[in-house]
Design an enzyme around this catalytic site. Structure first.
Site, PDB file in Angstrom:
ATOM      1  N   CYS A 108      18.275  46.694   5.364  1.00  0.00           N
ATOM      2  CA  CYS A 108      18.702  46.680   6.768  1.00  0.00           C
ATOM      3  C   CYS A 108      19.606  47.854   7.129  1.00  0.00           C
ATOM      4  CB  CYS A 108      19.402  45.365   7.090  1.00  0.00           C
ATOM      5  SG  CYS A 108      18.353  43.939   6.834  1.00  0.00           S
ATOM      6  N   HIS A 243      24.660  46.059  12.969  1.00  0.00           N
ATOM      7  CA  HIS A 243      23.409  45.440  12.549  1.00  0.00           C
ATOM      8  C   HIS A 243      23.378  43.999  13.071  1.00  0.00           C
ATOM      9  CE1 HIS A 243      20.030  44.065  10.429  1.00  0.00           C
ATOM     10  NE2 HIS A 243      20.677  43.439   9.467  1.00  0.00           N
ATOM     11  N   ASN A 273      17.146  38.990  13.329  1.00  0.00           N
ATOM     12  CA  ASN A 273      17.441  40.142  12.472  1.00  0.00           C
ATOM     13  C   ASN A 273      16.142  40.931  12.231  1.00  0.00           C
ATOM     14  OD1 ASN A 273      17.942  41.854  10.310  1.00  0.00           O
ATOM     15  ND2 ASN A 273      19.052  40.349   9.099  1.00  0.00           N
TER      16      ASN A 273
HETATM   17  N1  COA Z   1      18.641  24.108  10.531  1.00  0.00           N
HETATM   18  C1  COA Z   1      19.397  23.038  10.247  1.00  0.00           C
HETATM   19  N2  COA Z   1      20.171  22.974   9.152  1.00  0.00           N
HETATM   20  C2  COA Z   1      20.189  24.028   8.334  1.00  0.00           C
HETATM   21  C3  COA Z   1      19.416  25.176   8.566  1.00  0.00           C
HETATM   22  C4  COA Z   1      18.623  25.188   9.714  1.00  0.00           C
HETATM   23  N3  COA Z   1      17.850  26.240  10.059  1.00  0.00           N
HETATM   24  N4  COA Z   1      19.639  26.047   7.572  1.00  0.00           N
HETATM   25  C5  COA Z   1      20.513  25.496   6.738  1.00  0.00           C
HETATM   26  N5  COA Z   1      20.840  24.259   7.190  1.00  0.00           N
HETATM   27  C6  COA Z   1      21.759  23.313   6.598  1.00  0.00           C
HETATM   28  C7  COA Z   1      21.954  23.519   5.124  1.00  0.00           C
HETATM   29  O1  COA Z   1      20.918  22.897   4.402  1.00  0.00           O
HETATM   30  C8  COA Z   1      23.297  22.877   4.886  1.00  0.00           C
HETATM   31  O2  COA Z   1      23.118  21.476   4.799  1.00  0.00           O
HETATM   32  P1  COA Z   1      23.993  20.596   3.766  1.00  0.00           P
HETATM   33  O3  COA Z   1      25.423  20.818   4.208  1.00  0.00           O
HETATM   34  O4  COA Z   1      23.478  19.228   4.004  1.00  0.00           O
HETATM   35  O5  COA Z   1      23.698  21.186   2.434  1.00  0.00           O
HETATM   36  C9  COA Z   1      24.051  23.150   6.199  1.00  0.00           C
HETATM   37  O6  COA Z   1      23.051  23.486   7.168  1.00  0.00           O
HETATM   38  C10 COA Z   1      25.063  24.265   6.114  1.00  0.00           C
HETATM   39  O7  COA Z   1      24.448  25.343   5.469  1.00  0.00           O
HETATM   40  P2  COA Z   1      25.277  26.610   5.122  1.00  0.00           P
HETATM   41  O8  COA Z   1      24.444  27.484   4.273  1.00  0.00           O
HETATM   42  O9  COA Z   1      26.622  26.206   4.655  1.00  0.00           O
HETATM   43  O10 COA Z   1      25.455  27.266   6.563  1.00  0.00           O
HETATM   44  P3  COA Z   1      26.239  28.569   6.958  1.00  0.00           P
HETATM   45  O11 COA Z   1      27.271  28.224   7.950  1.00  0.00           O
HETATM   46  O12 COA Z   1      26.654  29.401   5.778  1.00  0.00           O
HETATM   47  O13 COA Z   1      25.095  29.388   7.722  1.00  0.00           O
HETATM   48  C11 COA Z   1      23.572  31.211   7.439  1.00  0.00           C
HETATM   49  C12 COA Z   1      23.959  29.793   7.013  1.00  0.00           C
HETATM   50  C13 COA Z   1      22.359  31.640   6.628  1.00  0.00           C
HETATM   51  C14 COA Z   1      23.240  31.175   8.925  1.00  0.00           C
HETATM   52  C15 COA Z   1      24.782  32.164   7.185  1.00  0.00           C
HETATM   53  O14 COA Z   1      25.293  31.964   5.894  1.00  0.00           O
HETATM   54  C16 COA Z   1      24.400  33.612   7.347  1.00  0.00           C
HETATM   55  O15 COA Z   1      23.997  34.049   8.415  1.00  0.00           O
HETATM   56  N6  COA Z   1      24.545  34.430   6.299  1.00  0.00           N
HETATM   57  C17 COA Z   1      24.194  35.839   6.353  1.00  0.00           C
HETATM   58  C18 COA Z   1      22.705  35.998   6.220  1.00  0.00           C
HETATM   59  C19 COA Z   1      22.238  37.388   6.601  1.00  0.00           C
HETATM   60  O16 COA Z   1      22.783  37.986   7.479  1.00  0.00           O
HETATM   61  N7  COA Z   1      21.199  37.880   5.915  1.00  0.00           N
HETATM   62  C20 COA Z   1      20.623  39.156   6.187  1.00  0.00           C
HETATM   63  C21 COA Z   1      21.493  40.261   5.770  1.00  0.00           C
HETATM   64  S1  COA Z   1      20.826  41.809   6.194  1.00  0.00           S
END
Ligand code: COA
Length: 318
Positions: A108, A243, A273
């Site tokens: 990215c 980004h 993204n």
């Molecule tokens: N819909 C509903 N629930 C979801 C879900 C979705 N699309 N995706 C995950 N969950 C759930 C998980 O299973 C978890 O459930 P649990 O608590 O029962 O285990 C809960 O939501 C929380 O998940 P968590 O991973 O703690 O959420 P988060 O606040 O960290 O958000 C992301 C997850 C992926 C949105 C976040 O971590 C993120 O954006 N990270 C950066 C990713 C990124 O930018 N990648 C590209 C880089 S170039």
């Protein structure tokens, strides 16, 4: 180096969060509050090559430069229909350019890395007009059954034409730290009678929380170093184009820098993204809307798998 023109092309199919909730255990409320994303574009009828060609043509028209005058093309791409030849070779033929071409993969962060390479080529006089194209299709890498990754990404292409007519770029800071576990995608291997194929042919693997933390810390560090290299302060920047991976990442960085929201334009709500195409697509939308004034200082900062990151500062002059 000067940005002489910008362009973009997006797939026609828009997939909103409600459409995802039909195929996955998810909902609009979770996706929009955790990421800021409401819809994303996904390649369905079109090919990535077509999108790349349209974005390249749009940037050439915007710069008023003929394809035959481009003397180098750099395409940032993580995945496309072909392993070889490179996407830039395909685009070169379609737009009828005659220059040398290569693809880079800095995930990215690819747009910033491509700009850095272009700046070096222009400074040495090896080229005078360069087309940088970012064309990405993460939708073919994600696991569409994994709600924690597939909801984040979308496809698209953005491009810029760069010339050596003025020295608008004030600083570059690019970094790579080998941290491959938080985000990776393994290519499947073809059948080979002499090699035992690995069991798994896994789609994209991501540790969201770790990527989130790496994104905020690397972006902040790059921004501060780029500002220092350019001899500028946080307040000197008119627009921060970050980004577009997660609106919460953008907000965390904004709050840590203590800057007002209007300096952080975003389009993640509409596109998700789009990997390295995120910033050039946003840049083109803002240019088209007439947001930038001559003399505005813009800071662009990206991060991605690798872990790669980079920032640069440019004075707008078109
Ligand atoms: N819909 C509903 N629930 C979801 C879900 C979705 N699309 N995706 C995950 N969950 C759930 C998980 O299973 C978890 O459930 P649990 O608590 O029962 O285990 C809960 O939501 C929380 O998940 P968590 O991973 O703690 O959420 P988060 O606040 O960290 O958000 C992301 C997850 C992926 C949105 C976040 O971590 C993120 O954006 N990270 C950066 C990713 C990124 O930018 N990648 C590209 C880089 S170039």
């Amino acid at each position: 180096m000067k940005i002489a023109g910008t362009g973009r092309a997006m797939p026609s199919l828009s997939v909103n969060n409600d459409m995802l909730s039909v195929i996955l255990d998810t909902n609009d409320e979770w996706i929009s509050t955790r990421t800021g994303i409401r819809e994303r574009r996904i390649l369905s009828k079109e090919r990535l090559e077509d999108l790349a060609v349209s974005a390249a043509r749009a940037a050439l028209v915007s710069a008023n430069v003929a394809a035959s005058d481009i003397d180098y093309m750099i395409c940032s791409n993580v995945i496309n229909n072909f392993v070889t030849p490179s996407l830039s070779c395909i685009v070169q033929g379609e737009i009828e350019a005659r220059c040398p071409c290569l693809d880079i993969n800095a995930a990215c962060s690819g747009f910033i890395y491509a700009l850095d390479l272009a700046d070096a080529l222009l400074k040495t006089g090896r080229a005078h007009k360069i087309l940088v194209l970012c064309a990405e299709q993460p939708s073919r890498m994600v696991n569409w059954k994994d709600r924690s990754t597939c909801v984040l990404f979308g496809d698209g292409a953005g491009a810029v034409v760069l010339t050596d007519e003025s020295e608008d770029f004030k600083a570059f800071k690019i970094s790579t730290v080998s941290k491959t576990d938080p985000l990776y995608y393994q290519r499947a291997m073809e059948y080979n009678p002499f090699v035992m194929l690995p069991d798994s042919d896994a789609p994209m693997i991501m540790n969201g929380k770790e990527v989130f933390k790496l994104a905020v810390s690397s972006c902040l560090s790059d921004i501060k170093q780029a500002l220092s290299l350019a001899g500028k302060t946080v307040a000197d920047i008119n627009y921060y184009l970050l980004h577009q991976a997660n609106l919460r990442i953008i907000q965390s960085i904004r709050e840590l820098l203590e800057i007002s929201e209007d300096k952080f334009p975003h389009n993640i709500e509409r596109y998700g993204n789009i990997s390295s195409a995120s910033i050039p697509v946003l840049l083109d939308e803002l240019h088209e809307a007439g947001t930038f004034k001559k003399g505005d200082t813009i800071l662009m900062s990206a991060f991605g798998a690798g872990f790669t990151s980079g920032a640069c500062i440019v004075e707008w002059s078109i």
